[in-house]
Design an enzyme around this catalytic site. Structure first.
Site, mmCIF file in Angstrom:
data_model
loop_
_atom_site.group_PDB
_atom_site.id
_atom_site.type_symbol
_atom_site.label_atom_id
_atom_site.label_comp_id
_atom_site.label_asym_id
_atom_site.label_seq_id
_atom_site.Cartn_x
_atom_site.Cartn_y
_atom_site.Cartn_z
ATOM 1 C CB CYS A 1 -49.734 -12.819 -119.212
ATOM 2 S SG CYS A 1 -48.519 -13.351 -120.351
ATOM 3 C CD GLU B 1 -61.357 -13.830 -123.161
ATOM 4 O OE1 GLU B 1 -62.312 -13.080 -122.976
ATOM 5 O OE2 GLU B 1 -60.239 -13.628 -122.676
HETATM 6 N N1 SAH Z 1 -52.176 -21.553 -115.167
HETATM 7 C C1 SAH Z 1 -50.921 -21.507 -115.834
HETATM 8 C C2 SAH Z 1 -50.999 -20.952 -117.229
HETATM 9 C C3 SAH Z 1 -51.912 -19.799 -117.466
HETATM 10 S S1 SAH Z 1 -51.452 -18.300 -116.659
HETATM 11 C C4 SAH Z 1 -49.910 -20.733 -115.010
HETATM 12 O O1 SAH Z 1 -50.283 -20.100 -114.039
HETATM 13 O O2 SAH Z 1 -48.723 -20.811 -115.343
HETATM 14 C C5 SAH Z 1 -50.147 -17.753 -117.750
HETATM 15 C C6 SAH Z 1 -49.179 -16.750 -117.133
HETATM 16 O O3 SAH Z 1 -49.815 -15.502 -116.903
HETATM 17 C C7 SAH Z 1 -48.614 -17.182 -115.790
HETATM 18 O O4 SAH Z 1 -47.220 -17.072 -115.784
HETATM 19 C C8 SAH Z 1 -49.218 -16.171 -114.833
HETATM 20 O O5 SAH Z 1 -48.383 -15.966 -113.734
HETATM 21 C C9 SAH Z 1 -49.342 -14.966 -115.703
HETATM 22 N N2 SAH Z 1 -50.288 -13.967 -115.225
HETATM 23 C C10 SAH Z 1 -51.420 -14.149 -114.537
HETATM 24 N N3 SAH Z 1 -52.038 -12.976 -114.303
HETATM 25 C C11 SAH Z 1 -51.269 -12.014 -114.861
HETATM 26 C C12 SAH Z 1 -51.380 -10.601 -114.995
HETATM 27 N N4 SAH Z 1 -52.447 -9.922 -114.525
HETATM 28 N N5 SAH Z 1 -50.394 -9.935 -115.633
HETATM 29 C C13 SAH Z 1 -49.348 -10.598 -116.162
HETATM 30 N N6 SAH Z 1 -49.207 -11.928 -116.096
HETATM 31 C C14 SAH Z 1 -50.147 -12.636 -115.451
#
Ligand code: SAH
Ligand code: SF4
Length: 362
Positions: free
Chosen positions: A338, A92
């Site tokens: 996110c 996605e």
């Molecule tokens: N793998 C990288 C980038 C992708 S995740 C990382 O972890 O930074 C992107 C962002 O989404 C990260 O900051 C992560 O903490 C956040 N994230 C993951 N699951 C989430 C959720 N259920 N709700 C809100 N943010 C989330």
């Protein structure tokens, strides 16, 4: 779907084109490079090339290797595309539009993710494979098809970019190349769960993009539980790696903190984040957890933070002199926010888009 043996041109930086094209005169690769950066969709559209050459190119290369298998649009203008890759896996990619109409592409770097953070949908699905640079550039092209110009890129979609650094750097090279997409490195942000080796490599070899660290919490023990890779990437070394990056590239670093109700929203949590931030130029981005069904921690269902918890940690950080931003809640209606991006396998009935179409949670 058969895996094609043709080379996807989207992943080829301009400087590699002449060699790949072999015996063609140099001005031909300049012409072809221009078409690629314009996002041309078929070789027959390369109107300044002779027809015989277009036919030749078509035999050896492809412009896009995947296809858009679904498109969802949220009321707030966020668009999520599901792209079916050449091997049938689905990923996605998301287009966000801010209040001023500036568009940001949120790109995926892996199908699934091996990091296994307990609050993240992508992490819960396990890891399938790394994406190629061509597949990353293609996401950008497909999003650009929708609306035209894209001002910023955030590498915050599915996957952990620093566990696929070679291909990510190759894609970054194409995005920032003046003869390709010519995006300033300052308009690109890479978000990592904190892979120290990768941060060091970016520090040494560039490009000088912005970094975002998914800190989540400054409490080492809690962090190791929430983000298993924290065990091999301790906070003290992580902070040191960020400091070196900042010294060399001078960019403010974003610390992302997904807020999990009852878990990391106390005043002690604000204190721990502030302690981590010491000596760094940072802004903390508070991200209220976006609900993903069935996720638990220590045997309890994860929940969103209450308004009170949110205000509490926000105030706690500001009181300690930390700049705080709140992540816009864009894309929640289509699970494009996110951590809500999920890997969808072909034929995996019931998962993916069916679920994604559920109404807004709030
Ligand atoms: N793998 C990288 C980038 C992708 S995740 C990382 O972890 O930074 C992107 C962002 O989404 C990260 O900051 C992560 O903490 C956040 N994230 C993951 N699951 C989430 C959720 N259920 N709700 C809100 N943010 C989330
Ligand atoms: Fe992977 Fe980032 Fe999700 Fe963690 S938060 S599982 S690193 S995509």
């Amino acid at each position: 779907m058969p895996v094609t043996a043709k080379i996807p041109l989207a992943g080829i930086p301009p400087e590699e084109l002449p060699e790949l094209l072999g015996s063609l005169p140099p001005y031909r690769s300049v012409q072809i490079g221009k078409w690629l950066s314009r996002g041309v969709r078929s070789f027959s559209d390369m109107t300044d090339l002779p027809e015989s050459l277009r036919a030749e190119l078509e035999k050896r290369f492809i412009l896009r290797s995947g296809s858009v298998s679904a498109r969802l649009e949220d009321d707030d203008g966020t668009v999520k595309l599901q792209i079916s890759l050449s091997d049938g896996l689905r990923i996605e990619t998301v287009l966000l539009t801010d209040g001023e109409g500036r568009r940001t592409a949120c790109l995926s770097t892996q199908a699934g993710c091996p990091a296994g953070c307990v609050f993240c949908k992508t992490g819960s699905l396990g890891f399938r494979r790394n994406l190629t640079a061509a597949e990353m550039v293609e996401q950008f092209l497909r999003l650009r098809d929708i609306e035209g110009d894209i001002a910023n890129i955030v590498i915050m979609g599915m996957g952990e970019p620093l566990l696929n650094l070679a291909e990510v750097r190759r894609a970054l090279g194409i995005f920032t190349n003046p003869r390709a997409f010519a995006l300033s490195a300052r308009r690109i942000t890479l978000s990592t769960c904190g892979i120290i080796d990768g941060i060091r490599e970016l520090t040494d070899a560039g490009p000088g993009i912005r970094l975002a660290l998914s800190l989540t919490t400054g409490d080492e023990k809690l962090r190791e539980e929430l983000m298993p890779l924290g065990r091999s990437n301790p906070l003290a070394l992580l902070r040191e790696a960020l400091r070196s990056h900042q010294r060399k590239w001078g960019q403010r670093i974003t610390l992302e903190a997904v807020l999990l109700g009852g878990i990391n929203t106390r005043d002690a949590d604000a204190e721990a984040i502030a302690a981590f931030a010491e000596g760094l130029d940072v802004a903390v981005n508070l991200i209220p957890w976006n609900p993903v069904e069935g996720m638990t921690f220590r045997g309890m269902a994860l929940r969103e933070p209450t308004g009170r918890e949110l205000r509490g940690i926000n105030a706690g950080l500001e009181r300690r002199g930390i700049k705080v931003t709140r992540r816009f809640r864009r894309g929640r209606g289509i699970s494009g926010a996110c951590g809500q991006l999920g890997l969808m396998e072909p034929g995996a009935g019931g998962s993916g888009m069916d679920h994604e179409l559920s109404p807004l949670v709030r």
